[in-house]
Design an enzyme around this catalytic site. Structure first.
Site, PDB file in Angstrom:
ATOM      1  N   ALA A 155       0.821  -1.214   0.000  1.00 36.51           N
ATOM      2  CA  ALA A 155       0.000   0.000   0.000  1.00 36.51           C
ATOM      3  C   ALA A 155       0.852   1.261   0.000  1.00 36.51           C
ATOM      4  O   ALA A 155       0.527   2.252   0.654  1.00 36.51           O
ATOM      5  CB  ALA A 155      -0.937  -0.008   1.195  1.00 36.51           C
ATOM      6  N   ASN A 234       4.479 -10.795   4.551  1.00 33.86           N
ATOM      7  CA  ASN A 234       3.751  -9.787   3.785  1.00 33.86           C
ATOM      8  C   ASN A 234       4.722  -8.912   3.011  1.00 33.86           C
ATOM      9  O   ASN A 234       5.707  -8.423   3.559  1.00 33.86           O
ATOM     10  CB  ASN A 234       2.885  -8.930   4.710  1.00 33.86           C
ATOM     11  CG  ASN A 234       1.792  -9.751   5.374  1.00 33.86           C
ATOM     12  OD1 ASN A 234       1.770  -9.926   6.574  1.00 33.86           O
ATOM     13  ND2 ASN A 234       0.878 -10.274   4.573  1.00 33.86           N
ATOM     14  N   ARG A 242      12.888 -24.728  -2.818  1.00 37.54           N
ATOM     15  CA  ARG A 242      14.158 -24.440  -3.499  1.00 37.54           C
ATOM     16  C   ARG A 242      14.483 -22.945  -3.492  1.00 37.54           C
ATOM     17  O   ARG A 242      15.513 -22.547  -4.044  1.00 37.54           O
ATOM     18  CB  ARG A 242      14.118 -24.956  -4.949  1.00 37.54           C
ATOM     19  CG  ARG A 242      14.190 -26.472  -5.058  1.00 37.54           C
ATOM     20  CD  ARG A 242      14.404 -26.913  -6.498  1.00 37.54           C
ATOM     21  NE  ARG A 242      13.262 -26.566  -7.343  1.00 37.54           N
ATOM     22  CZ  ARG A 242      12.179 -27.327  -7.491  1.00 37.54           C
ATOM     23  NH1 ARG A 242      12.084 -28.486  -6.845  1.00 37.54           N
ATOM     24  NH2 ARG A 242      11.200 -26.947  -8.293  1.00 37.54           N
ATOM     25  N   HIS A 266      -3.438 -10.964   7.745  1.00 38.87           N
ATOM     26  CA  HIS A 266      -2.120 -10.851   7.117  1.00 38.87           C
ATOM     27  C   HIS A 266      -1.377 -12.180   7.129  1.00 38.87           C
ATOM     28  O   HIS A 266      -0.682 -12.520   6.169  1.00 38.87           O
ATOM     29  CB  HIS A 266      -1.285  -9.795   7.849  1.00 38.87           C
ATOM     30  CG  HIS A 266      -1.674  -8.397   7.533  1.00 38.87           C
ATOM     31  ND1 HIS A 266      -2.779  -7.786   8.087  1.00 38.87           N
ATOM     32  CD2 HIS A 266      -1.104  -7.466   6.719  1.00 38.87           C
ATOM     33  CE1 HIS A 266      -2.873  -6.550   7.634  1.00 38.87           C
ATOM     34  NE2 HIS A 266      -1.873  -6.321   6.804  1.00 38.87           N
ATOM     35  N   ASP A 288       0.814  -2.506  12.719  1.00 38.51           N
ATOM     36  CA  ASP A 288       0.764  -1.897  11.388  1.00 38.51           C
ATOM     37  C   ASP A 288      -0.561  -1.148  11.227  1.00 38.51           C
ATOM     38  O   ASP A 288      -1.128  -1.072  10.138  1.00 38.51           O
ATOM     39  CB  ASP A 288       0.935  -2.947  10.292  1.00 38.51           C
ATOM     40  CG  ASP A 288       1.318  -2.342   8.946  1.00 38.51           C
ATOM     41  OD1 ASP A 288       1.729  -1.165   8.914  1.00 38.51           O
ATOM     42  OD2 ASP A 288       1.193  -3.041   7.925  1.00 38.51           O
ATOM     43  N   ALA A 327      -3.967  -2.862   3.176  1.00 37.53           N
ATOM     44  CA  ALA A 327      -3.376  -1.548   3.441  1.00 37.53           C
ATOM     45  C   ALA A 327      -3.265  -1.329   4.939  1.00 37.53           C
ATOM     46  O   ALA A 327      -4.087  -0.647   5.556  1.00 37.53           O
ATOM     47  CB  ALA A 327      -4.226  -0.454   2.797  1.00 37.53           C
ATOM     48  N   GLY A 328      -2.249  -1.910   5.551  1.00 40.80           N
ATOM     49  CA  GLY A 328      -2.136  -1.826   7.001  1.00 40.80           C
ATOM     50  C   GLY A 328      -3.219  -2.654   7.660  1.00 40.80           C
ATOM     51  O   GLY A 328      -3.811  -3.553   7.045  1.00 40.80           O
TER      52      GLY A 328
END
Length: 397
Positions: A155, A234, A242, A266, A288, A327-328
């Site tokens: 965001a 995130n 791998r 999240h 956040d 967005a947060g």
């Protein structure tokens, strides 16, 4: 005491388990501990009936914790806003943010700024520097950008993202005037490893985040001085058998603290459990949080970008009006701690440590971050019920 009542400056809290101290010396969680507060500091601690001697001398209100917990106030090192306000909004906005997070048990936080032009970020840092000196709850500033990967920007506005040139680094350090606690950098950007070393030498904790870096490059960033992983999983590559990516690079670097937005959105609970097992004792719960925290669903902004909050989940609004990247969050630290115990499987001690001493130590906020309620320390503390909800608090006097 009624729920979330203010704990006075003179008090004796008993019938509690005190969630503070070193894991190796922590006595198992039995509610026979007590703590005495005098003039807003921790005056004495003990176990058993010793608190009754202080009662006999008439020193302090007696509070029965009812078999619950006493914990240090929470520490949030990644917080953008709350109460309709964002960190970039100045003193009045900061006060609105602090009011919301204080009510949810946070005693100290780092105010986080979203990506901006270097000039815009420096203006925000200059304004924020004064607030760090004026408000004890603001422990420092966090620049989340603009040194981020365009491909993992989340965001953050793409037009302001930039590489960390030496001129930009010095301008940021000068503007923050010693108050920059943390800066997030994508190590694959040109000049990033040099910038990490420069910020680290200046006492700023560098976080790897919003990055396309692989395992090897992330490990180089940690070798260069980075010591935090920004909101694990995130805005970064995941774990592949791998291509282990940044999360496992952080797991192997034992000096690295790993942030977790523990809202179940999240990072879902099984992955959060795995992460805690990968980095025992190094998990830092963060919010956040953005402007909608503490309010209702609706339309908001994160930096310059429009955000729609639905069912308490914040997402960018795309050009066609649909919801885009997360967005947060609208998370608060008390909810993160409760979920850590109920859903992720941390013990109450581990959850409180992940919400207090671990993040505080990560940004250099205490010489001995393992004992935040030692005798002589400020009595910034919470009384938690057995479900980890807050019953009483004393934060900042």
């Amino acid at each position: 005491m009624t729920q979330t009542e203010q704990i006075p400056a003179e008090a004796i809290i008993h019938n509690a388990c005190i969630l503070d101290g070193d894991r190796a010396t922590f006595t198992e969680e039995t509610a026979d501990a007590w703590i005495a507060i005098a003039d807003g500091t921790v005056a004495e601690r003990g176990r058993g009936d010793g608190w009754k001697d202080r009662v006999a001398s008439g020193r302090g209100e007696v509070i029965d914790a009812a078999g619950g917990y006493v914990a240090p106030a929470f520490v949030d090192i990644h917080c953008h806003g709350a109460g309709g306000a964002s960190a970039e909004g100045g003193a009045e906005a900061i006060d609105a943010i602090l009011d919301v997070h204080r009510a949810h048990g946070t005693g100290r936080l780092a105010m986080s700024f979203v990506s901006d032009t270097i000039e815009g970020l420096c203006r925000s840092l200059r304004a924020g520097a004064g607030l760090v000196h004026d408000r004890a709850m603001v422990m420092g500033l966090h620049a989340e950008g603009p040194f981020l990967s365009p491909d993992f920007r989340g965001a953050h506005a793409p037009e302001v993202l930039a590489p960390p040139t030496s001129e930009a680094v010095e301008a940021i350090l000068e503007a923050a005037d010693g108050t920059l606690a943390q800066i997030t950098i994508a190590p694959e950007l040109p000049g990033a490893l040099d910038a990490i070393a420069r910020f680290s030498a200046a006492g700023v904790r560098v976080a790897v985040g919003h990055t396309a870096a692989d395992f090897e490059l992330t490990a180089q960033a940690f070798d260069a001085g980075a010591s935090i992983l920004t909101h694990a999983f995130n805005a970064m590559p995941g774990i592949h058998h791998r291509a282990p990516g940044p999360v496992l690079a952080a797991a192997e670097a034992e000096n690295v603290t790993v942030e977790l937005i523990n809202d179940g959105v999240h990072v879902v609970a099984p992955v959060a459990r795995m992460l805690n097992e990968l980095v025992p004792g190094r998990l830092a719960l963060i919010t956040d949080a953005m402007a909608a925290t503490g309010l209702h669903d609706g339309s908001y902004h994160l930096g310059s970008l429009p955000v729609e909050v639905k069912d308490s989940v914040a997402r960018l609004v795309t050009a066609d009006g649909t919801q885009g990247a997360i967005a947060g969050s609208t998370l608060t630290m008390d909810a993160a701690v409760q979920r850590a115990v109920a859903e992720v499987g941390l013990s109450p001690f581990e959850a409180v440590r992940a919400a207090s001493s671990v993040p505080l130590h990560a940004v250099g906020g205490a010489a001995d971050a393992d004992s935040l309620l030692a005798v002589g320390m400020p009595a910034d503390l919470l009384i938690l019920d057995q479900d980890m909800s807050i019953r009483g608090s004393r934060i900042g006097g």
